[in-house]
Design a protein around this motif. Structure first.
Motif, PDB file in Angstrom:
ATOM      1  N   SER A   1       8.535   0.067   2.834  1.00  0.00           N
ATOM      2  CA  SER A   1       8.720   0.357   1.584  1.00  0.00           C
ATOM      3  C   SER A   1       8.514   1.498   1.714  1.00  0.00           C
ATOM      4  O   SER A   1       9.328   2.354   0.786  1.00  0.00           O
ATOM      5  N   ASN A   2       7.251   2.647   2.576  1.00  0.00           N
ATOM      6  CA  ASN A   2       6.519   3.438   2.272  1.00  0.00           C
ATOM      7  C   ASN A   2       5.865   3.879   3.557  1.00  0.00           C
ATOM      8  O   ASN A   2       5.779   2.807   4.789  1.00  0.00           O
ATOM      9  N   CYS A   3       6.113   5.039   4.690  1.00  0.00           N
ATOM     10  CA  CYS A   3       5.664   4.754   5.490  1.00  0.00           C
ATOM     11  C   CYS A   3       5.389   6.714   5.933  1.00  0.00           C
ATOM     12  O   CYS A   3       6.416   7.495   6.285  1.00  0.00           O
ATOM     13  N   LYS A   4       4.227   6.810   6.087  1.00  0.00           N
ATOM     14  CA  LYS A   4       4.527   8.552   6.190  1.00  0.00           C
ATOM     15  C   LYS A   4       3.321   8.139   7.351  1.00  0.00           C
ATOM     16  O   LYS A   4       1.911   8.175   7.401  1.00  0.00           O
ATOM     17  N   PHE A   5       3.548   9.110   8.008  1.00  0.00           N
ATOM     18  CA  PHE A   5       2.821  10.381   9.062  1.00  0.00           C
ATOM     19  C   PHE A   5       2.187  11.232   8.991  1.00  0.00           C
ATOM     20  O   PHE A   5       3.066  12.256   8.922  1.00  0.00           O
ATOM     21  N   LEU A   6       1.502  11.564   9.124  1.00  0.00           N
ATOM     22  CA  LEU A   6       0.847  12.499   8.538  1.00  0.00           C
ATOM     23  C   LEU A   6      -0.303  13.752   9.700  1.00  0.00           C
ATOM     24  O   LEU A   6      -0.175  15.144   9.592  1.00  0.00           O
ATOM     25  N   LYS A   7      -0.072  13.051  11.228  1.00  0.00           N
ATOM     26  CA  LYS A   7      -0.068  14.077  11.950  1.00  0.00           C
ATOM     27  C   LYS A   7      -0.208  13.328  13.154  1.00  0.00           C
ATOM     28  O   LYS A   7      -0.280  12.237  13.401  1.00  0.00           O
ATOM     29  N   ILE A   8      -0.270  14.337  13.831  1.00  0.00           N
ATOM     30  CA  ILE A   8       0.113  14.152  15.426  1.00  0.00           C
ATOM     31  C   ILE A   8      -1.136  13.381  15.955  1.00  0.00           C
ATOM     32  O   ILE A   8      -2.197  14.069  15.763  1.00  0.00           O
TER      33      ILE A   8
ATOM     34  N   GLY B   1      -8.877  13.516  10.167  1.00  0.00           N
ATOM     35  CA  GLY B   1      -8.259  13.037   9.165  1.00  0.00           C
ATOM     36  C   GLY B   1      -7.312  11.429   9.212  1.00  0.00           C
ATOM     37  O   GLY B   1      -7.469  11.034   9.869  1.00  0.00           O
ATOM     38  N   ASN B   2      -6.604  11.232   8.344  1.00  0.00           N
ATOM     39  CA  ASN B   2      -5.230  10.507   7.405  1.00  0.00           C
ATOM     40  C   ASN B   2      -4.857  10.677   8.098  1.00  0.00           C
ATOM     41  O   ASN B   2      -3.384  11.996   8.443  1.00  0.00           O
ATOM     42  N   PHE B   3      -3.688   9.789   9.615  1.00  0.00           N
ATOM     43  CA  PHE B   3      -2.623  10.355   9.985  1.00  0.00           C
ATOM     44  C   PHE B   3      -1.397   9.178   9.667  1.00  0.00           C
ATOM     45  O   PHE B   3      -0.271   9.502   9.767  1.00  0.00           O
ATOM     46  N   LEU B   4      -1.907   8.423   9.251  1.00  0.00           N
ATOM     47  CA  LEU B   4      -0.728   7.599   8.732  1.00  0.00           C
ATOM     48  C   LEU B   4      -0.868   6.503   7.258  1.00  0.00           C
ATOM     49  O   LEU B   4      -1.783   6.721   6.869  1.00  0.00           O
ATOM     50  N   ARG B   5       0.141   6.060   6.755  1.00  0.00           N
ATOM     51  CA  ARG B   5      -0.088   5.149   5.286  1.00  0.00           C
ATOM     52  C   ARG B   5       1.515   4.979   5.484  1.00  0.00           C
ATOM     53  O   ARG B   5       2.378   5.061   5.783  1.00  0.00           O
ATOM     54  N   LEU B   6       1.168   3.141   5.306  1.00  0.00           N
ATOM     55  CA  LEU B   6       1.973   2.102   5.448  1.00  0.00           C
ATOM     56  C   LEU B   6       2.138   1.797   4.322  1.00  0.00           C
ATOM     57  O   LEU B   6       0.993   0.435   3.857  1.00  0.00           O
TER      58      LEU B   6
END
Length: 128
Positions: free
Chosen positions: A68-75, A108-113
């Motif tokens: 329902s949520n998928c954010k790739f924030l950094k390589i 730092g943060n690179f992923l939120r799921l």
């Protein structure tokens, strides 16, 4: 991928889930094509890592139902930063596992799921 692409360095249980530090193996074949000379961990690999870490923690086979949520924030280049920590919370509701996961490394943060799984060992029942 557990123990081939990445290995668990540390695992800490909490009342709501767990936190796992992993070491990504930059010599894995996935990086030969993604991308030669500048390896980047594909987003789908992070989704699979979370899946395997949840299975490992719960000691059961799970099946993906919904993201329902998928954010790739950094390589994430494993040659530059091979250690990453995934923090998760796991709740069970109506036979489904609701997982919130985040990934971070020294940059730092690179992923939120936010992912929903079902227990793959449970038998489906048909109604009516």
């Amino acid at each position: 991928m557990l123990n081939t692409l990445f290995e668990i360095v540390e695992s800490i249980d909490s009342s709501s889930g767990f936190s796992v530090t992993i070491r990504i193996k930059p010599d894995h074949i996935v990086y030969k094509g993604h991308f030669p000379g500048y390896p980047v961990t594909p987003g789908v690999v992070f989704i699979q890592m979370v899946h395997e870490l949840v299975e490992h923690h719960l000691k059961k086979t799970i099946r993906l139902v919904e993201i329902s949520n998928c954010k790739f924030l950094k390589i994430v280049n494993p040659e530059k930063e091979s250690l990453a920590t995934f923090s998760t919370s796991v709740t069970s509701e109506n036979g489904l596992l609701h997982v919130k996961a985040s990934g971070k490394n020294s940059s730092g943060n690179f992923l939120r799921l936010d992912i929903v799984y079902t227990d793959a060992s449970r038998k489906k029942t048909s109604e009516g």
